[in-house]
Write a protein that holds these residues in place. Structure first.
Motif, PDB file in Angstrom:
ATOM      1  N   UNK A  47       0.829  -1.119  -0.108  1.00 56.65           N
ATOM      2  CA  UNK A  47       0.131  -0.073   0.094  1.00 56.65           C
ATOM      3  C   UNK A  47       0.847   1.227   0.023  1.00 56.65           C
ATOM      4  N   UNK A  48       0.194   2.445  -0.223  1.00 55.90           N
ATOM      5  CA  UNK A  48       0.743   3.879  -0.468  1.00 55.90           C
ATOM      6  C   UNK A  48       1.546   3.989   0.815  1.00 55.90           C
ATOM      7  N   UNK A  50       3.256   1.989   3.148  1.00 54.37           N
ATOM      8  CA  UNK A  50       4.482   1.156   3.270  1.00 54.37           C
ATOM      9  C   UNK A  50       5.355   1.961   2.050  1.00 54.37           C
ATOM     10  N   UNK A  51       4.791   2.153   0.981  1.00 53.92           N
ATOM     11  CA  UNK A  51       5.757   2.726  -0.221  1.00 53.92           C
ATOM     12  C   UNK A  51       6.411   3.998   0.271  1.00 53.92           C
TER      13      UNK A  51
END
Lengths: 352, 352
Positions: A47-48, A50-51
């Motif tokens: 997901x964003x 974590x990115x």
């Protein structure tokens, strides 16, 4: 090779990974990957948030992952260390527990990397022959005077030593570390992890690459008494303390927590392995008794290399080892039922 | 420590990473991370297909990543090798190019890991003193008779040697490899990569952890002539051929392709660095001239350790080194403008 390469590495023969040809789409039964995807939790980590957090270093202590794994195995956090694949844990063990005085001993037919590590470290090493039936004779490892590396189940044979056989090896090597490489233990084998508090010389190594479908995430671990793990941590912290990336730590924790999915996948593979073994035996193949996600089998009709090449022509990759004793055998990864049915059909077409 | 640990590792003092306290939320200016998220392409890779494919091993040849990087740098694929962070490339270089006959030489004030690697490999090593103004005197490295490791810009000083100074070091060490560690070069420094075809003894090391906001993904690389890279590949393939995970390979390729975002982030950091330097100088700090994403600065009023502790109390982490010569300096990562304004306010409160 440059003129600067250290003389000691001139004769080094690196490990050769299984081929990954790109000329067409193959059914890949050659590198013992899991045919099923990772657990649902691994998907949720993509997901964003974590990115975005990839801008930050990963936790060098792998705290969440350590907590999940120590709960799962019923051990203390101080009993486990994580590596960038189990190969890295093996590399740390060779560095920590071997040197010019203490060499290494391992079976002559086993995971090819033990020999490579021994040569990289310029060790005095012994390759102990298997019995004629490809089993390991535990007594051959008694008082080895060297650090012992045994894949259990062994690769590429798939054959397992009993825990009591391992115990006898441990008892008969009180002054040396015995590394039990359990890369394939989750497919019906019995683990030595429960012995770590009984034997100070036992290091168990496992991986997330096979039973947990995370080969591409690179995660392995070692379990042993606190002192052994401290030694490996010392090597890790002198080598690459940020060795496990953020996403891999999170996915590893998710995977180890999702026991139901793990059992579902490993059970499916065990069941497909039984089917594959039966079908090969019906066709007069010699099939060794496997406790892994592969079978090691020999056709009664076709030479190993021929069968490997003919299968490749038909779009199916299996592993062939150009090595005496085992060069009529093929190592076949247990894929999905569908993949294995395609393999059997292909064999029937080849061996009409 | 176990009784099995190799004697040669008994005195090893592992690297100590920057602290990561969890007691409260800090403004983290202590580990030289990038305050901005990775490129958009990294976010796009976080999808279900990539998650499912983690069941497969990563490409040991890192083909897509190699292609993207060789295009970007104008080099051939054979001139680059990837590591699990640049630390792993440094580790490979110590293994390949140092041994009992060829030791290592590096500045006495530099990246702390060089000394750790040298000790891990039981090398004869020399720590060459910096000048009093913390610059490196290139002549001190002429005919070193050892493999040379220089961080350029240097850490924790932030000071850069010119490319012509590096060329002189290369010319005056024809029989030894000179490793130029350019972890911080993208923040206004000049890279030695264009020299790799001119000097067969030059290895340039870079990382995705700083300028590319991928510290948590673990990716670094080495660039040099084909022969040097072949040597490092030999070590990698004898150590951990699957060292780079699938997602990291894909994200690295995305990052190196997105040059605009890379320039946008590094330019913002350079601009904030100028602001931070000015504000500290206005407050009578001695600030070394930085070409990195950190500044190395000394208060005229407060001892280094005191200032570090008082900032920590106020929720701001910076890096303090308990080492003579530099123990009145603090290494401050260049965060966002907002973070740096908070830091300056905190200093004003401390040094009223």
């Amino acid at each position: 090779m440059s003129k600067f390469l250290s003389q000691r590495l001139l004769s080094l023969a690196p490990y050769v990974p299984g081929e990954q040809p790109q000329d067409k789409k193959y059914i890949k039964l050659n590198t013992n990957e899991n045919p099923y995807p990772p657990c649902k939790g691994a998907f949720e980590i993509m997901n964003d948030t974590e990115a975005a957090n990839l801008k930050l270093y990963s936790d060098p202590e792998c705290k969440l992952l350590t907590k999940a794994a120590s709960n799962h195995f019923g051990i203390k956090p101080e009993n486990i260390i994580f590596g960038n694949g189990s190969d890295e844990i093996l590399a740390f063990a060779f560095t920590a527990f071997c040197d010019k005085d203490t060499g290494a001993a391992f079976p002559n037919i086993s995971y090819g990397f033990y020999k490579v590590f021994a040569e990289l470290n310029c060790l005095d090493y012994t390759e102990i022959p298997l019995n004629e039936d490809f089993t390991i004779n535990p007594e051959n490892y008694y008082n080895a005077g060297k650090t012992i590396f045994i894949a259990n189940p062994n690769a590429p044979t798939g054959i397992m030593l009993s825990v009591s056989d391992i115990e006898n090896i441990l008892k008969n090597n009180p002054d040396n570390v015995v590394v039990i490489d359990e890369a394939y233990v989750d497919f019906g084998g019995e683990s030595c992890v429960p012995l770590i508090n009984k034997y100070e010389n036992l290091l168990v190594v496992q991986t997330f690459s096979k039973s947990r479908s995370l080969a591409g995430a690179r995660l392995g671990f070692g379990i042993g008494c606190k002192e052994l793990i401290d030694d490996l941590q010392r090597v890790r912290n002198s080598n690459n303390p940020y060795n496990i990336n953020r996403l891999t730590q999170a996915m590893g924790a998710a995977s180890i927590t999702d026991f139901d999915y793990f059992k579902e996948c490993t059970n499916k593979i065990i069941s497909t392995r039984t089917y594959l073994t039966d079908e090969l035996q019906k066709r007069n193949f010699a099939v060794l008794s496997s406790k892994t996600n592969f079978v090691f089998a020999k056709s009664s009709k076709t030479k190993g290399e021929d069968l490997y090449l003919k299968l490749k022509e038909k779009g199916i990759l299996v592993r062939y080892f150009n090595k005496t004793i085992i060069n009529d055998y093929l190592r076949i990864t247990v894929g999905t039922d569908e993949e294995i049915k395609s393999l059997i059909s292909a064999i029937d077409e080849i061996e009409v």
